[in-house]
Enzyme design. Structure first.
Site, mmCIF file in Angstrom:
data_model
loop_
_atom_site.group_PDB
_atom_site.id
_atom_site.type_symbol
_atom_site.label_atom_id
_atom_site.label_comp_id
_atom_site.label_asym_id
_atom_site.label_seq_id
_atom_site.Cartn_x
_atom_site.Cartn_y
_atom_site.Cartn_z
ATOM 1 N N LYS A 22 1.049 -1.243 -0.392
ATOM 2 C CA LYS A 22 -0.444 -0.300 0.360
ATOM 3 C C LYS A 22 1.201 1.169 0.496
ATOM 4 O O LYS A 22 0.352 2.358 -0.953
ATOM 5 C CB LYS A 22 -1.205 -0.286 1.674
ATOM 6 C CG LYS A 22 -1.956 1.437 1.369
ATOM 7 C CD LYS A 22 -1.925 0.832 3.166
ATOM 8 C CE LYS A 22 -2.394 2.667 3.818
ATOM 9 N NZ LYS A 22 -1.084 3.046 4.456
ATOM 10 N N ASN A 23 2.081 1.482 0.606
ATOM 11 C CA ASN A 23 2.614 2.611 1.039
ATOM 12 C C ASN A 23 3.334 2.856 0.340
ATOM 13 O O ASN A 23 4.076 3.904 -0.483
ATOM 14 C CB ASN A 23 2.835 2.711 2.444
ATOM 15 C CG ASN A 23 2.416 3.267 3.571
ATOM 16 O OD1 ASN A 23 1.574 2.907 3.446
ATOM 17 N ND2 ASN A 23 2.975 2.497 4.766
ATOM 18 N N CYS A 117 -4.876 13.725 11.423
ATOM 19 C CA CYS A 117 -4.921 12.033 11.602
ATOM 20 C C CYS A 117 -5.819 11.694 12.413
ATOM 21 O O CYS A 117 -6.291 11.314 14.059
ATOM 22 C CB CYS A 117 -3.148 12.280 12.860
ATOM 23 S SG CYS A 117 -2.841 10.833 13.155
ATOM 24 N N ARG A 123 -0.281 15.463 12.406
ATOM 25 C CA ARG A 123 0.120 14.782 11.667
ATOM 26 C C ARG A 123 0.690 16.171 10.904
ATOM 27 O O ARG A 123 0.785 16.295 9.614
ATOM 28 C CB ARG A 123 -0.041 13.349 10.818
ATOM 29 C CG ARG A 123 -0.610 12.457 11.177
ATOM 30 C CD ARG A 123 -0.597 11.461 11.095
ATOM 31 N NE ARG A 123 0.221 10.726 9.772
ATOM 32 C CZ ARG A 123 -0.397 9.593 9.718
ATOM 33 N NH1 ARG A 123 -1.398 9.020 9.805
ATOM 34 N NH2 ARG A 123 -0.006 9.039 7.883
ATOM 35 N N ASP A 308 3.876 0.546 12.247
ATOM 36 C CA ASP A 308 2.442 -0.027 11.706
ATOM 37 C C ASP A 308 2.232 -1.900 11.597
ATOM 38 O O ASP A 308 1.093 -2.256 11.713
ATOM 39 C CB ASP A 308 2.482 0.586 10.056
ATOM 40 C CG ASP A 308 2.569 1.825 9.721
ATOM 41 O OD1 ASP A 308 2.549 2.223 10.814
ATOM 42 O OD2 ASP A 308 3.177 1.957 8.333
ATOM 43 N N ARG A 400 -9.522 0.077 3.826
ATOM 44 C CA ARG A 400 -8.429 1.029 3.081
ATOM 45 C C ARG A 400 -7.437 1.180 2.109
ATOM 46 O O ARG A 400 -6.769 1.488 1.803
ATOM 47 C CB ARG A 400 -8.084 2.307 4.008
ATOM 48 C CG ARG A 400 -9.311 2.974 4.140
ATOM 49 C CD ARG A 400 -8.661 4.259 5.547
ATOM 50 N NE ARG A 400 -7.255 4.655 5.268
ATOM 51 C CZ ARG A 400 -6.119 4.752 6.032
ATOM 52 N NH1 ARG A 400 -6.470 4.912 7.316
ATOM 53 N NH2 ARG A 400 -5.252 5.479 5.536
HETATM 54 N N1 EPU Z 1 6.362 14.960 10.993
HETATM 55 C C1 EPU Z 1 6.714 15.702 11.224
HETATM 56 N N2 EPU Z 1 7.058 16.691 9.819
HETATM 57 C C2 EPU Z 1 6.669 16.262 9.249
HETATM 58 C C3 EPU Z 1 6.445 15.120 8.869
HETATM 59 C C4 EPU Z 1 6.475 14.042 9.649
HETATM 60 O O1 EPU Z 1 7.241 16.212 12.664
HETATM 61 O O2 EPU Z 1 6.943 16.993 8.368
HETATM 62 C C5 EPU Z 1 6.746 13.790 12.512
HETATM 63 C C6 EPU Z 1 4.903 12.744 12.281
HETATM 64 O O3 EPU Z 1 4.906 13.386 13.259
HETATM 65 C C7 EPU Z 1 5.754 11.540 12.898
HETATM 66 C C8 EPU Z 1 7.132 10.872 13.025
HETATM 67 O O4 EPU Z 1 7.678 12.601 11.771
HETATM 68 O O5 EPU Z 1 6.349 11.674 14.497
HETATM 69 C C9 EPU Z 1 7.186 10.257 11.181
HETATM 70 O O6 EPU Z 1 6.160 10.749 9.798
HETATM 71 P P1 EPU Z 1 6.566 9.752 8.574
HETATM 72 O O7 EPU Z 1 6.021 11.691 8.047
HETATM 73 O O8 EPU Z 1 7.942 9.408 8.080
HETATM 74 O O9 EPU Z 1 4.792 9.661 8.113
HETATM 75 P P2 EPU Z 1 3.660 9.283 6.961
HETATM 76 O O10 EPU Z 1 4.649 9.409 5.802
HETATM 77 O O11 EPU Z 1 2.959 10.336 6.981
HETATM 78 C C10 EPU Z 1 3.914 7.480 6.326
HETATM 79 C C11 EPU Z 1 2.786 5.455 6.864
HETATM 80 C C12 EPU Z 1 2.645 5.707 8.019
HETATM 81 C C13 EPU Z 1 3.319 5.622 9.278
HETATM 82 C C14 EPU Z 1 4.967 6.457 9.200
HETATM 83 C C15 EPU Z 1 5.561 6.026 9.404
HETATM 84 C C16 EPU Z 1 1.735 6.276 4.069
HETATM 85 C C17 EPU Z 1 1.495 6.602 3.628
HETATM 86 N N3 EPU Z 1 1.870 6.444 5.651
HETATM 87 O O12 EPU Z 1 3.284 7.548 7.716
HETATM 88 O O13 EPU Z 1 1.434 4.494 7.250
HETATM 89 O O14 EPU Z 1 2.996 4.984 9.909
HETATM 90 O O15 EPU Z 1 4.835 6.134 7.654
HETATM 91 O O16 EPU Z 1 6.631 4.513 9.292
HETATM 92 O O17 EPU Z 1 3.113 6.018 3.526
HETATM 93 C C18 EPU Z 1 -0.222 2.854 7.912
HETATM 94 O O18 EPU Z 1 -0.227 1.982 7.468
HETATM 95 O O19 EPU Z 1 -1.146 2.553 8.686
HETATM 96 C C19 EPU Z 1 0.578 4.403 8.149
HETATM 97 C C20 EPU Z 1 0.235 5.120 9.003
#
Ligand code: EPU
Length: 432
Positions: A22-23, A117, A123, A308, A400
């Site tokens: 998915k991701n 979120c 987020r 995850d 999803r």
């Molecule tokens: N963060 C910041 N600033 C930013 C972006 C992130 O402070 O600009 C912080 C977040 O608050 C969090 C940490 O950095 O504490 C990590 O967030 P990240 O950006 O890595 O998460 P994401 O890209 O929003 C993806 C996955 C999530 C998974 C996370 C961590 C996708 C679509 N989603 O989210 O997957 O939990 O990486 O591995 O790729 C899921 O599949 O259930 C899911 C939630």
């Protein structure tokens, strides 16, 4: 309203084939907008998030053809207006990858801020915005919560150092930088398998991305990407979910069509818990015959234990001998599901980022909610392992991100089905 009805207590036995990740899919589909002409993406998972993303691309004017159930052709040459309205954005968070893709190809993106979120916290996307600005874009948040990103003269490569390791920011900056002028260096990047998969996709279309999977990614901008064909990697978390289910229920399952290397951190934890995991080229054989042992775990960016998988492993640990300590090292708040598990007899005490899981002899059936995708997977595992009939509500959250989860568990011997409950009946049930 759809529910899963699960008559728990069966061991799981047999073989299950894992779908595309998915991701990775939600990054690669918008990445296809950067490519001149049609590009074909294979091993696309049949999940709601992918359907929504294809719908958004179609609304933007991209030509989308479904060639078979897991292959899609995207042609991003026909984008009419690089604007994604809130109505579409709020339905799938990963649609913020459209900012990087549209900015990279069309030098302009107008995308509504993603909604809140479902883990209950905020987020942020400050690192994404910092990266776009470093590449020379003007980024503003305007009326109605729209992010306007503009680079009328195109983007220029830059040296970007992320303050936090972010999967989303790493992907978004990769998308924006592949067609930028000159070299971009991204430091303190995320290293998840889907980052590497996106880099492989972009490179197979003619990009020059090096270092994906390490802390530093170097991207030399190219003038254009050309159409081609690409197959998405298997879903590490879907595989891990089945492995955790075998741990909780007992039995023996061959989890097929995977990359065992991507599962190493999950495999290591399961082995500590007394689960046997034998690795093959593209499969793992997971066996749980004895009692589960307690373990401690901390979630961290890859190659650490994935956040995850935290709810699914915590559910298995509810049935282990002894007390396990879980530390959530990625998200501020990812324990809402523990209140649902408590209704099934689990003993979990949460204090901030720490959850203390005291093993219990058994879980008992209860109506529970899938509060988010992985929380939902945890409820299914709990229901499969519990005594009695569990009803899982809000299963759209599960669908999803999991393809045919019910069918796959049934093929392993689970006694469960999807039930369509008329709205009126569901409302009556809620009122009682
Ligand atoms: N963060 C910041 N600033 C930013 C972006 C992130 O402070 O600009 C912080 C977040 O608050 C969090 C940490 O950095 O504490 C990590 O967030 P990240 O950006 O890595 O998460 P994401 O890209 O929003 C993806 C996955 C999530 C998974 C996370 C961590 C996708 C679509 N989603 O989210 O997957 O939990 O990486 O591995 O790729 C899921 O599949 O259930 C899911 C939630």
């Amino acid at each position: 309203m759809t529910k899963y009805i699960i008559n728990g207590g069966n061991r799981l036995n047999g073989e299950v084939s894992i779908s595309g990740a998915k991701n990775a899919a939600v990054a690669i589909i918008p990445a296809a907008l950067l490519v001149d002409g049609p590009c074909r993406i294979e091993n696309v998972p049949k999940i709601i998030d992918v359907t929504l993303q294809l719908e958004i691309l179609r609304e933007l004017g991209a030509h989308i053809r479904l060639l078979n159930s897991t292959t899609v052709e995207v042609n991003g040459d026909y984008i009419a207006e690089a604007k994604v309205p809130y109505e579409l954005m709020r339905r799938i968070r990963a649609s913020y990858y459209l900012i990087g893709a549209l900015l990279g190809r069309y030098h302009h993106a107008e995308v509504a801020m993603p909604g809140g979120c479902n883990f209950g916290g905020i987020r942020p996307i400050d690192q994404h915005i910092k990266g776009f600005k470093a590449l020379g874009a003007q980024v503003e948040i305007r009326e109605g919560g729209y992010i306007h990103a503009d680079a009328p003269n195109g983007l220029t490569g830059a040296h970007i150092y992320f303050d936090v390791v972010s999967v989303g920011a790493t992907i978004n900056i990769m998308l924006a930088a592949v067609l930028a002028k000159g070299q971009t260096i991204i430091e303190n990047c995320a290293k998840e398998p889907h980052i590497v998969d996106l880099a492989n996709f972009l490179n197979s279309m003619g990009a020059d991305v090096k270092g994906a999977g390490t802390d530093v990614i170097k991207i030399r901008g190219v003038r254009r990407l050309r159409g081609g064909m690409y197959s998405i990697i298997p879903d590490q978390i879907e595989a891990g979910t089945f492995m955790a289910a075998v741990a909780a229920c007992g039995g023996q399952v061959l989890v097929k069509n995977i990359i065992p290397k991507h599962l190493e951190c999950i495999t290591a934890k399961l082995k500590e818990m007394g689960v046997e995991v034998a690795e093959y080229d593209d499969a793992v054989l997971v066996t749980r015959s004895g009692k589960l042992r307690k373990t401690n775990l901390k979630t961290l960016p890859y190659p650490g234990f994935p956040t995850d998988m935290q709810p699914q492993l915590a559910t298995a640990l509810c049935l282990a001998d002894g007390t396990s300590i879980i530390t959530e090292g990625v998200w501020d708040n990812r324990y809402r599901y523990t209140e649902e598990l408590a209704r099934m007899g689990a003993s979990i005490h949460v204090d901030g980022k720490i959850a203390v899981v005291e093993g219990v002899r058994e879980l008992t059936a209860a109506p529970v909610r899938a509060l988010d995708l992985r929380a939902g997977a945890a409820m299914v595992i709990a229901g499969l392992a519990a005594r009695g009939v569990t009803q899982v509500e809000q299963v759209t959250n599960i669908e999803r991100g999991y393809e045919n989860l019910v069918e796959k568990f049934v093929s392993l011997g689970a006694d469960m089905y999807r039930a369509e409950i008329p709205e009126a009946e569901a409302a009556m049930g809620a009122a009682q």
